[in-house]
Design a protein around this motif. Structure first.
Motif, PDB file in Angstrom:
ATOM      1  N   UNK A 340       0.752  -1.290  -0.105  1.00  0.00           N
ATOM      2  CA  UNK A 340       0.059  -0.003  -0.233  1.00  0.00           C
ATOM      3  C   UNK A 340       0.960   1.235  -0.033  1.00  0.00           C
ATOM      4  N   UNK A 341       0.398   2.350  -0.534  1.00  0.00           N
ATOM      5  CA  UNK A 341       1.020   3.541  -0.450  1.00  0.00           C
ATOM      6  C   UNK A 341       1.194   4.031   0.741  1.00  0.00           C
ATOM      7  N   UNK A 342       2.384   4.367   1.167  1.00  0.00           N
ATOM      8  CA  UNK A 342       2.849   4.840   2.570  1.00  0.00           C
ATOM      9  C   UNK A 342       1.960   6.128   3.023  1.00  0.00           C
ATOM     10  N   UNK A 343       1.847   6.463   4.233  1.00  0.00           N
ATOM     11  CA  UNK A 343       1.296   7.588   4.676  1.00  0.00           C
ATOM     12  C   UNK A 343       2.386   8.819   4.465  1.00  0.00           C
ATOM     13  N   UNK A 344       1.928   9.781   4.757  1.00  0.00           N
ATOM     14  CA  UNK A 344       2.683  10.956   4.528  1.00  0.00           C
ATOM     15  C   UNK A 344       3.858  10.999   5.714  1.00  0.00           C
ATOM     16  N   UNK A 345       5.007  11.236   5.555  1.00  0.00           N
ATOM     17  CA  UNK A 345       5.991  11.509   6.234  1.00  0.00           C
ATOM     18  C   UNK A 345       6.056  12.610   7.314  1.00  0.00           C
ATOM     19  N   UNK A 346       6.546  12.463   8.605  1.00  0.00           N
ATOM     20  CA  UNK A 346       6.565  13.614   9.633  1.00  0.00           C
ATOM     21  C   UNK A 346       7.428  14.661   8.955  1.00  0.00           C
ATOM     22  N   UNK A 347       7.314  15.877   9.056  1.00  0.00           N
ATOM     23  CA  UNK A 347       7.955  16.920   8.868  1.00  0.00           C
ATOM     24  C   UNK A 347       9.509  16.775   9.506  1.00  0.00           C
ATOM     25  N   UNK A 348      10.731  16.715   8.757  1.00  0.00           N
ATOM     26  CA  UNK A 348      11.927  16.391   9.417  1.00  0.00           C
ATOM     27  C   UNK A 348      12.631  17.994   9.927  1.00  0.00           C
ATOM     28  N   UNK A 349      13.430  17.648  10.561  1.00  0.00           N
ATOM     29  CA  UNK A 349      14.283  19.096  11.517  1.00  0.00           C
ATOM     30  C   UNK A 349      14.486  20.012  10.291  1.00  0.00           C
ATOM     31  N   UNK A 350      15.123  19.661   9.245  1.00  0.00           N
ATOM     32  CA  UNK A 350      15.411  20.344   8.298  1.00  0.00           C
ATOM     33  C   UNK A 350      14.416  21.641   7.861  1.00  0.00           C
ATOM     34  N   UNK A 351      13.144  21.083   7.806  1.00  0.00           N
ATOM     35  CA  UNK A 351      12.157  22.162   7.479  1.00  0.00           C
ATOM     36  C   UNK A 351      11.877  23.092   8.689  1.00  0.00           C
ATOM     37  N   UNK A 352      11.985  22.720   9.863  1.00  0.00           N
ATOM     38  CA  UNK A 352      12.085  23.632  11.046  1.00  0.00           C
ATOM     39  C   UNK A 352      12.993  24.472  11.118  1.00  0.00           C
ATOM     40  N   UNK A 353      14.327  24.110  10.678  1.00  0.00           N
ATOM     41  CA  UNK A 353      15.451  24.978  10.764  1.00  0.00           C
ATOM     42  C   UNK A 353      15.297  25.950   9.793  1.00  0.00           C
ATOM     43  N   UNK A 354      14.639  25.887   8.672  1.00  0.00           N
ATOM     44  CA  UNK A 354      14.244  27.024   7.747  1.00  0.00           C
ATOM     45  C   UNK A 354      12.807  27.679   7.983  1.00  0.00           C
ATOM     46  N   UNK A 355      12.320  27.586   9.142  1.00  0.00           N
ATOM     47  CA  UNK A 355      11.061  28.074   9.464  1.00  0.00           C
ATOM     48  C   UNK A 355      10.914  29.731   8.934  1.00  0.00           C
ATOM     49  N   UNK A 356       9.841  30.117   8.017  1.00  0.00           N
ATOM     50  CA  UNK A 356       9.736  31.207   7.695  1.00  0.00           C
ATOM     51  C   UNK A 356       9.731  32.621   8.767  1.00  0.00           C
ATOM     52  N   UNK A 357       9.066  32.093   9.791  1.00  0.00           N
ATOM     53  CA  UNK A 357       8.842  33.046  10.930  1.00  0.00           C
ATOM     54  C   UNK A 357      10.358  33.665  11.515  1.00  0.00           C
ATOM     55  N   UNK A 358      11.381  32.611  11.652  1.00  0.00           N
ATOM     56  CA  UNK A 358      12.389  33.199  12.066  1.00  0.00           C
ATOM     57  C   UNK A 358      13.239  33.899  11.069  1.00  0.00           C
ATOM     58  N   UNK A 359      13.354  33.338   9.634  1.00  0.00           N
ATOM     59  CA  UNK A 359      13.860  34.026   8.605  1.00  0.00           C
ATOM     60  C   UNK A 359      13.310  35.362   8.445  1.00  0.00           C
ATOM     61  N   UNK A 360      11.942  35.668   8.509  1.00  0.00           N
ATOM     62  CA  UNK A 360      11.289  37.017   8.440  1.00  0.00           C
ATOM     63  C   UNK A 360      11.719  37.865   9.570  1.00  0.00           C
ATOM     64  N   UNK A 361      12.052  37.221  10.882  1.00  0.00           N
ATOM     65  CA  UNK A 361      12.132  38.052  12.111  1.00  0.00           C
ATOM     66  C   UNK A 361      13.694  38.661  11.790  1.00  0.00           C
ATOM     67  N   UNK A 362      14.564  37.599  11.328  1.00  0.00           N
ATOM     68  CA  UNK A 362      15.778  38.288  11.365  1.00  0.00           C
ATOM     69  C   UNK A 362      15.982  39.544  10.237  1.00  0.00           C
ATOM     70  N   UNK A 363      15.226  39.153   9.090  1.00  0.00           N
ATOM     71  CA  UNK A 363      15.219  40.476   8.157  1.00  0.00           C
ATOM     72  C   UNK A 363      14.628  41.636   8.480  1.00  0.00           C
TER      73      UNK A 363
END
Length: 373
Positions: A340-363
């Motif tokens: 069967x087709x596997x379920x969606x994978x959990x979001x890995x740490x890489x995604x949270x490392x590049x969180x837009x909220x953090x990037x926008x705050x630094x900008x």
């Protein structure tokens, strides 16, 4: 603080989508407007829908000196405290116009600088000299990856004028309950003409030679010859000059009827739910945003170049596999899994490392610092 974002065009693309995302997440005291030199496409419509004004400069071609006084006038009338430019042509015209209008806080983001090319054009001595002359009119140049920062330094941009700030990703836009994700997947597959039980390989990006989407067409032909239980399809999200060539290649390979090209779309997070795996065979990238979007959407990802992941340990993206950019390697890695087709994978740490909220705050902090110096 009033900020004018100046960008070359607003058709769907990585830099354009990144600007829209930043506008949504910058701190509230930054009141932004956008000036687009040419080609206000789907992203311009989206930015307007989000509530940000967009001014179209109606620039004609790469060399339109009349655009400078038009942009200068817009900046003067708008009373902006800071101007932020994006992409080569906008950086040239935008920095000059900002200076002529009396604005001294000028930021430019370098989104697409590769070895020997900038946004597809060769970095000839003349191009480099013009770039450096314009760079000196600004305050700070933002590099979206360490590779871009290194290339700018090698060109001669002083280190104190460089600021490393990666692209960001909105993980929440890719997070859906299982039931709603399944319903959206079913709806989109029906809309796009994809069989509900097919194994769909996806690619996202401008249809230009550098993205090497022909590798995926050839890999689809190889997968088809293997006659898997779930027939493979290819879904390419984006538009560009290679569209006709890719369609022709698919027809000649006998997989034209199972290759879907969506054209320009601004609902990439939704379209990712229609895929089973994301593939990115490009050999040269400045960041690799599509790879991160695939991971955020819970997809296994097969890629060749992604500086964003190269900066992190392997465990930051366990669902990503790096491959050589050839059809055989991709065909071996893109086949449907057994059962069967596997379920969606959990979001890995890489995604949270590049969180837009953090990037926008630094900008935003960079804006505040430049506006008060």
């Amino acid at each position: 603080m009033k900020v004018l974002q100046v960008i070359t065009g607003l058709a769907a693309g990585g830099a354009e989508q990144q600007l829209r995302l930043l506008l949504r997440h910058l701190p509230d005291h930054h009141r932004c407007e956008v000036a687009v030199l040419t080609e206000p496409g789907t992203v311009a419509a989206g930015i307007r829908a989000d509530g940000t004004p967009v001014h179209h400069l109606a620039m004609r071609g790469n060399r339109d000196p009349a655009a400078v006084p038009r942009l200068t006038g817009l900046i003067r009338r708008g009373g902006y405290d800071l101007v932020h430019t994006h992409l080569y042509r906008a950086c040239l015209y935008g920095r000059l116009a900002a200076r002529l209008a009396g604005v001294r806080a000028i930021v430019a983001t370098e989104h697409s600088l590769l070895d020997g090319r900038i946004e597809g054009r060769p970095t000839t001595p003349a191009v480099r000299a013009l770039y450096l002359a314009a760079e000196r009119l600004g305050s700070t140049t933002v590099a979206v990856s360490a590779e871009v920062e290194g290339r700018l330094a090698a060109w001669g941009v002083p280190p104190h004028r460089l600021h490393l700030l990666p692209n960001g990703i909105d993980a929440a836009r890719h997070t859906r309950p299982t039931a709603s994700r399944a319903a959206l997947r079913q709806t989109l597959r029906a809309e796009l003409g994809l069989p509900q039980q097919a194994h769909v390989v996806g690619g996202v990006g401008r249809l230009v030679p550098g993205k090497r989407f022909q590798v995926l067409v050839d890999a689809l032909a190889l997968l088809t010859a293997r006659r898997a239980a779930r027939e493979p399809w290819l879904l390419l999200v984006g538009d560009g000059p290679e569209r006709a060539a890719l369609q022709r290649r698919a027809r000649l390979a006998g997989v034209g009827h199972r290759t879907v090209l969506t054209g320009e779309r601004d609902d990439v997070p939704d379209l990712l739910t229609a895929m089973d795996v994301l593939a990115a065979p490009s050999t040269r990238e400045t960041f690799g945003l599509a790879v991160l979007e695939g991971l955020a959407a819970g997809l296994p990802v097969r890629y060749t170049c992604c500086p964003a992941l190269a900066a992190l340990p392997p465990e930051a993206a366990p669902g990503a596999l790096r491959l050589p950019s050839d059809a055989a390697a991709y065909a071996d890695a893109l086949g449907p899994p057994p059962g069967r087709r596997p379920a969606a994978l959990p979001q890995p740490p890489a995604v949270h490392h590049y969180a837009i909220a953090r990037v926008a705050a630094e900008l935003g902090a960079l804006y505040d610092r430049l506006a008060t110096t």
